[in-house]
Design a protein around this motif. Structure first.
Motif, mmCIF file in Angstrom:
data_model
loop_
_atom_site.group_PDB
_atom_site.id
_atom_site.type_symbol
_atom_site.label_atom_id
_atom_site.label_comp_id
_atom_site.label_asym_id
_atom_site.label_seq_id
_atom_site.Cartn_x
_atom_site.Cartn_y
_atom_site.Cartn_z
ATOM 1 N N SER A 253 0.824 -1.209 0.000
ATOM 2 C CA SER A 253 0.000 0.000 0.000
ATOM 3 C C SER A 253 0.860 1.261 0.000
ATOM 4 O O SER A 253 0.595 2.221 -0.745
ATOM 5 N N ALA A 254 1.909 1.259 0.801
ATOM 6 C CA ALA A 254 2.776 2.434 0.886
ATOM 7 C C ALA A 254 3.483 2.691 -0.443
ATOM 8 O O ALA A 254 3.562 3.843 -0.905
ATOM 9 N N GLY A 256 2.465 1.636 -3.362
ATOM 10 C CA GLY A 256 1.444 2.007 -4.338
ATOM 11 C C GLY A 256 1.093 3.484 -4.254
ATOM 12 O O GLY A 256 0.918 4.158 -5.278
ATOM 13 N N GLN A 257 0.987 3.977 -3.049
ATOM 14 C CA GLN A 257 0.668 5.391 -2.873
ATOM 15 C C GLN A 257 1.825 6.294 -3.292
ATOM 16 O O GLN A 257 1.621 7.368 -3.861
ATOM 17 N N LYS A 258 3.034 5.863 -3.026
ATOM 18 C CA LYS A 258 4.204 6.691 -3.316
ATOM 19 C C LYS A 258 4.536 6.725 -4.802
ATOM 20 O O LYS A 258 4.835 7.793 -5.365
ATOM 21 N N GLY A 260 2.665 4.668 -7.343
ATOM 22 C CA GLY A 260 1.560 4.347 -8.238
ATOM 23 C C GLY A 260 1.816 3.153 -9.133
ATOM 24 O O GLY A 260 1.172 3.012 -10.185
#
Length: 386
Positions: A253-254, A256-258, A260
């Protein structure tokens, strides 16, 4: 003469990973060998994930178990083996109760069994939960292994893993095989519009500490930070189920957020599994320990070059140009990702064709069927002589 053969394993669910898939393919290969009956003795867990059509060549005996699933105490398995009256039992995997059930069946019936360790006797595996495995070994498993009528090995390396248990019985290397790949060409359910045009680096299988997953993400983060073209033109997708890695989902998740470009898609079955494989450009397995990973054979059948560690025991992939070498630390995975990113279109197409050709030449259903039948007959002869 072998008229009836049985397979014993902890689970036939896809969540059983490569062991369950290898057993399914063995049933498929043996179905045309003329046996009076093929039976499969397993647990009744996670059957909602099982496609009955894939096991229709065998009679299924499914058992409830007691206690932790890591051991799966299912005493009724002994009774079902006696009821099925096999002339030989093929045991897939060790350390769980099905080993004790087959051991007792053999003592009662006087019939032989062969063992496929699936890499579970190598030092890395034996060192995990060593006290519990030591107790199981002392209680019965060592005797079970030494009394085996034969061994089905997946790799030359595995010969060393079983050497201490060999007392003259046959031990044959028989590779797994991969079925022909097919997909309807549709995108999998996890696909995002922003993935259009990106190179997909796919991990598909059991998400376990030994697979080098966390180290892979560290290497991916480093390259994504350093190379904008890679960051915006690539995506790392994990398809499978988390088998005990703490912090895995949070790290995905981290990242993916950072960046993409990292996604956990969860388990994939049937058409979605094939669609996921169909979208991939590279298949990733920087593993620390394997038997012979079915997922790589499936990737090669789909024409997907593998980025894999030598611990996958498929050096033939390096030799035939179907795979690219990596390690299982972040520092060794990083340059492998760089090399894959810089690979020319022509070189990738050549590796893709090499992958498909390798599976067709070396990992065929006929070779598996012939190898198993030969091993079974040798095991019966060894039992008679012993």
């Amino acid at each position: 003469m072998i008229r009836r053969v049985a397979l014993a394993l902890p689970t036939i669910s896809p969540l059983g990973g490569g062991v369950a898939e290898a057993a399914r393919l063995h049933v498929k290969a043996l179905s045309s060998a003329g046996f009076e009956q093929i039976s499969v003795h397993t647990l009744d867990d996670r059957m909602d994930k099982v496609d009955p059509k894939q096991w229709e060549a065998a009679r299924l005996y499914q058992h409830r178990f007691m206690g932790p699933i890591s051991y799966s105490f299912a005493p009724a398995m002994v009774a079902s083996l006696m009821q099925a009256k096999p002339d030989l039992v093929h045991v897939h995997g060790v350390w769980q109760f099905h080993v004790a059930a087959v051991h007792l069946w053999s003592m009662l019936s006087g019939k032989p069994y062969v063992v496929s360790p699936h890499g579970m006797l190598e030092p890395w595996i034996r060192a995990r939960s060593s006290r519990l495995k030591g107790a199981v070994s002392s209680l019965y498993q060592n005797r079970f292994l030494k009394k085996a009528g034969g061994y089905h090995l997946l790799t030359e390396k595995e010969s060393g893993d079983v050497a201490e248990f060999l007392t003259g019985q046959p031990a044959r290397i028989i590779h797994n095989f991969a079925e022909p790949f097919s997909s309807d060409g549709a995108k999998p359910g996890w696909w995002k519009p922003e993935f259009d045009g990106r190179d997909i680096y796919l991990f598909l299988g059991r998400i376990h500490e030994k697979k080098g997953i966390m180290e892979l993400m560290d290497a991916w983060a480093r390259l994504s930070s350093e190379n904008e073209q890679f960051r915006n033109g690539s995506a790392l997708v994990f398809c499978g189920w988390n088998d005990g890695i703490e912090g895995f989902e949070a790290k995905v998740s981290a990242l993916g957020q950072k960046f993409g470009n990292v996604l956990f898609a969860g388990p994939q079955y049937g058409p979605d599994k094939n669609r996921s494989m169909g979208t991939a450009k590279f298949f990733l397995l920087p593993s620390k320990s394997e038997g012979l990973p079915m997922a790589i054979l499936e990737a090669w059948a789909a024409g997907k070059p593998a980025i894999m560690s030598p611990e996958c025991n498929l050096d033939i992939g390096f030799e035939r140009g179907a795979a690219f070498r990596t390690g299982y630390t972040a520092d060794t995975i990083y340059p492998s990702l760089v090399a894959a990113h810089n690979l020319s279109g022509e070189d990738w197409a050549r590796a893709s064709e090499n992958a498909k050709a390798l599976v067709a030449a070396e990992f065929s259903e006929q070779s598996v069927r012939d190898g198993l039948l030969s091993l079974y007959n040798e095991a019966v002869e060894w039992k008679v002589r012993g």
